[in-house]
Design a protein around this motif. Structure first.
Motif, mmCIF file in Angstrom:
data_model
loop_
_atom_site.group_PDB
_atom_site.id
_atom_site.type_symbol
_atom_site.label_atom_id
_atom_site.label_comp_id
_atom_site.label_asym_id
_atom_site.label_seq_id
_atom_site.Cartn_x
_atom_site.Cartn_y
_atom_site.Cartn_z
ATOM 1 N N MET A 196 0.687 -0.810 0.476
ATOM 2 C CA MET A 196 -0.348 -0.345 -0.192
ATOM 3 C C MET A 196 1.127 1.680 0.139
ATOM 4 S SD MET A 196 -3.289 1.020 0.103
ATOM 5 C CE MET A 196 -3.803 1.695 0.355
ATOM 6 N N MET A 197 2.189 0.782 0.276
ATOM 7 C CA MET A 197 3.167 2.374 0.281
ATOM 8 C C MET A 197 3.960 2.644 -0.924
ATOM 9 S SD MET A 197 3.596 5.114 2.674
ATOM 10 C CE MET A 197 4.977 5.173 3.370
ATOM 11 N N ALA A 198 3.886 1.993 -1.257
ATOM 12 C CA ALA A 198 4.352 1.221 -2.781
ATOM 13 C C ALA A 198 3.413 2.894 -3.561
ATOM 14 C CB ALA A 198 4.413 0.809 -3.465
ATOM 15 N N LEU A 199 2.074 2.660 -3.704
ATOM 16 C CA LEU A 199 0.488 3.374 -3.910
ATOM 17 C C LEU A 199 0.689 5.172 -3.888
ATOM 18 C CD1 LEU A 199 -2.171 1.175 -4.346
ATOM 19 C CD2 LEU A 199 -0.364 1.550 -6.503
ATOM 20 N N ALA A 200 0.895 5.094 -2.883
ATOM 21 C CA ALA A 200 1.403 6.282 -2.207
ATOM 22 C C ALA A 200 2.269 6.925 -2.613
ATOM 23 C CB ALA A 200 1.261 6.550 -0.310
ATOM 24 N N VAL A 201 3.472 6.119 -3.157
ATOM 25 C CA VAL A 201 4.539 7.325 -3.341
ATOM 26 C C VAL A 201 4.384 7.583 -5.042
ATOM 27 C CG1 VAL A 201 7.198 7.033 -3.672
ATOM 28 C CG2 VAL A 201 6.141 5.773 -1.632
ATOM 29 N N LEU A 202 3.536 6.436 -5.446
ATOM 30 C CA LEU A 202 3.518 7.292 -7.253
ATOM 31 C C LEU A 202 2.885 8.159 -7.221
ATOM 32 C CD1 LEU A 202 2.955 3.654 -7.831
ATOM 33 C CD2 LEU A 202 5.032 4.388 -8.017
ATOM 34 N N GLY A 203 2.662 9.343 -8.720
ATOM 35 C CA GLY A 203 1.878 10.051 -8.934
ATOM 36 C C GLY A 203 0.477 9.086 -8.663
ATOM 37 N N SER A 204 -0.594 10.071 -8.267
ATOM 38 C CA SER A 204 -2.155 9.797 -8.418
ATOM 39 C C SER A 204 -2.533 8.726 -9.587
ATOM 40 C CB SER A 204 -2.873 10.584 -7.311
ATOM 41 O OG SER A 204 -2.664 11.594 -8.426
ATOM 42 N N GLY A 205 -2.505 9.761 -10.283
ATOM 43 C CA GLY A 205 -2.434 8.721 -11.714
ATOM 44 C C GLY A 205 -2.153 7.965 -12.269
ATOM 45 N N GLN A 206 -0.950 7.774 -11.791
ATOM 46 C CA GLN A 206 -0.128 6.241 -12.356
ATOM 47 C C GLN A 206 -0.732 5.813 -11.114
ATOM 48 O OE1 GLN A 206 4.007 6.469 -11.718
ATOM 49 N NE2 GLN A 206 4.858 4.591 -12.144
ATOM 50 N N ALA A 207 -0.541 5.775 -9.916
ATOM 51 C CA ALA A 207 -1.489 4.615 -8.583
ATOM 52 C C ALA A 207 -2.295 4.475 -9.438
ATOM 53 C CB ALA A 207 -1.413 5.098 -7.120
ATOM 54 N N VAL A 208 -3.778 5.001 -9.490
ATOM 55 C CA VAL A 208 -4.997 4.740 -10.013
ATOM 56 C C VAL A 208 -4.973 3.693 -11.195
ATOM 57 C CG1 VAL A 208 -6.946 5.746 -11.101
ATOM 58 C CG2 VAL A 208 -6.488 6.634 -9.311
ATOM 59 N N ALA A 209 -3.632 4.276 -12.230
ATOM 60 C CA ALA A 209 -3.779 3.115 -13.132
ATOM 61 C C ALA A 209 -3.584 2.073 -12.660
ATOM 62 C CB ALA A 209 -3.043 3.880 -14.526
ATOM 63 N N GLN A 210 -2.764 1.700 -12.039
ATOM 64 C CA GLN A 210 -2.201 0.840 -11.632
ATOM 65 C C GLN A 210 -2.842 0.258 -10.633
ATOM 66 O OE1 GLN A 210 2.264 1.142 -9.035
ATOM 67 N NE2 GLN A 210 2.955 -1.241 -9.961
ATOM 68 N N ALA A 211 -3.587 0.597 -10.337
ATOM 69 C CA ALA A 211 -4.415 -0.666 -9.809
ATOM 70 C C ALA A 211 -6.040 -0.750 -11.050
ATOM 71 C CB ALA A 211 -5.454 0.890 -8.281
ATOM 72 N N ASP A 212 -6.067 0.323 -11.272
ATOM 73 C CA ASP A 212 -6.746 -0.696 -12.047
ATOM 74 C C ASP A 212 -6.433 -1.760 -13.389
ATOM 75 O OD1 ASP A 212 -8.663 1.046 -12.004
ATOM 76 O OD2 ASP A 212 -8.506 2.800 -13.611
ATOM 77 N N LEU A 213 -5.325 -1.366 -12.915
ATOM 78 C CA LEU A 213 -4.867 -2.465 -14.189
ATOM 79 C C LEU A 213 -4.911 -4.191 -13.670
ATOM 80 C CD1 LEU A 213 -3.015 -3.412 -17.541
ATOM 81 C CD2 LEU A 213 -1.042 -3.364 -15.606
ATOM 82 N N LYS A 214 -4.880 -3.943 -12.375
ATOM 83 C CA LYS A 214 -4.576 -5.191 -11.140
ATOM 84 C C LYS A 214 -5.916 -5.291 -11.199
ATOM 85 C CE LYS A 214 -2.581 -5.341 -6.843
ATOM 86 N NZ LYS A 214 -2.100 -5.636 -5.984
ATOM 87 N N ALA A 215 -7.219 -4.934 -11.103
ATOM 88 C CA ALA A 215 -8.361 -4.665 -11.225
ATOM 89 C C ALA A 215 -9.124 -5.731 -12.362
ATOM 90 C CB ALA A 215 -9.416 -3.967 -10.713
ATOM 91 N N VAL A 216 -8.513 -5.319 -13.477
ATOM 92 C CA VAL A 216 -8.617 -5.463 -14.762
ATOM 93 C C VAL A 216 -8.152 -7.270 -15.491
ATOM 94 C CG1 VAL A 216 -9.943 -3.655 -16.120
ATOM 95 C CG2 VAL A 216 -7.993 -4.520 -16.399
ATOM 96 N N CYS A 217 -7.488 -7.506 -14.736
ATOM 97 C CA CYS A 217 -6.352 -8.572 -14.713
ATOM 98 C C CYS A 217 -5.965 -9.825 -13.882
ATOM 99 C CB CYS A 217 -4.557 -8.092 -15.216
ATOM 100 S SG CYS A 217 -4.482 -7.115 -16.903
ATOM 101 N N LYS A 218 -6.739 -9.063 -12.921
ATOM 102 C CA LYS A 218 -7.080 -10.240 -12.051
ATOM 103 C C LYS A 218 -7.142 -11.237 -12.524
ATOM 104 C CE LYS A 218 -8.730 -10.334 -7.230
ATOM 105 N NZ LYS A 218 -9.753 -10.298 -6.046
ATOM 106 N N ALA A 219 -8.281 -11.754 -12.926
ATOM 107 C CA ALA A 219 -8.501 -13.230 -13.990
ATOM 108 C C ALA A 219 -7.423 -14.081 -13.674
ATOM 109 C CB ALA A 219 -10.376 -13.076 -13.787
ATOM 110 N N ASP A 220 -6.965 -12.444 -14.868
ATOM 111 C CA ASP A 220 -5.942 -13.687 -15.902
ATOM 112 C C ASP A 220 -4.265 -14.029 -15.157
ATOM 113 O OD1 ASP A 220 -6.801 -13.280 -18.254
ATOM 114 O OD2 ASP A 220 -6.457 -11.247 -18.322
ATOM 115 N N TYR A 221 -4.163 -12.977 -13.953
ATOM 116 C CA TYR A 221 -3.407 -13.242 -13.222
ATOM 117 C C TYR A 221 -2.856 -14.651 -12.279
ATOM 118 C CZ TYR A 221 -0.761 -13.003 -8.477
ATOM 119 O OH TYR A 221 0.325 -13.397 -7.792
ATOM 120 N N SER A 222 -4.680 -14.345 -12.469
ATOM 121 C CA SER A 222 -4.875 -16.159 -11.397
ATOM 122 C C SER A 222 -4.671 -17.781 -12.309
ATOM 123 C CB SER A 222 -6.328 -15.984 -10.401
ATOM 124 O OG SER A 222 -7.045 -15.214 -10.264
ATOM 125 N N LYS A 223 -5.050 -17.089 -13.399
ATOM 126 C CA LYS A 223 -5.194 -18.745 -14.237
ATOM 127 C C LYS A 223 -3.580 -18.712 -14.777
ATOM 128 C CE LYS A 223 -7.260 -20.003 -18.753
ATOM 129 N NZ LYS A 223 -8.014 -19.265 -19.515
#
Length: 72
Positions: free
Chosen positions: A1-28
Motif C-alpha cells: 500500500m505504501m508503494a501506491l502512496a509514493v507514486l503519482g495519483s494518476g499512476q497509482a490509479v492506473a496501476q490499481a485499474d490494471l490490477k483489477a482488470v487483470c485479476k482473473a488472468d493473473y490467477s489463471k
C-alpha cells in the motif's frame, strides 16, 4: 500500500485499474510468479493472446504511458 502512496495519483490509479482488470488472468496464468522486478507483467505479456480483452488493452495502455505516449 505504501508503494501506491509514493507514486503519482494518476499512476497509482492506473496501476490499481490494471490490477483489477487483470485479476482473473493473473490467477489463471501467473499466480505462481513471485511479485517484483516486473515478473508479473512479463508473465501476463507472455500470455498476451490468451488474455481477456480488458487486460490486454490495459497492458497496452500501460506500455504507452511508460513510453510517454498516449494510449492507443
Amino acid at each position: 500500500m505504501m508503494a501506491l502512496a509514493v507514486l503519482g495519483s494518476g499512476q497509482a490509479v492506473a496501476q490499481a485499474d490494471l490490477k483489477a482488470v487483470c485479476k482473473a488472468d493473473y490467477s489463471k496464468f501467473c499466480s505462481d510468479v513471485t511479485p517484483g522486478g516486473g515478473r508479473i507483467i512479463a508473465c501476463l505479456k507472455s500470455h498476451q493472446k490468451e488474455l481477456q480483452p480488458a487486460c490486454a488493452a490495459g497492458l497496452k495502455e500501460r506500455d504507452a504511458r511508460k513510453e510517454g505516449g498516449q494510449p492507443r
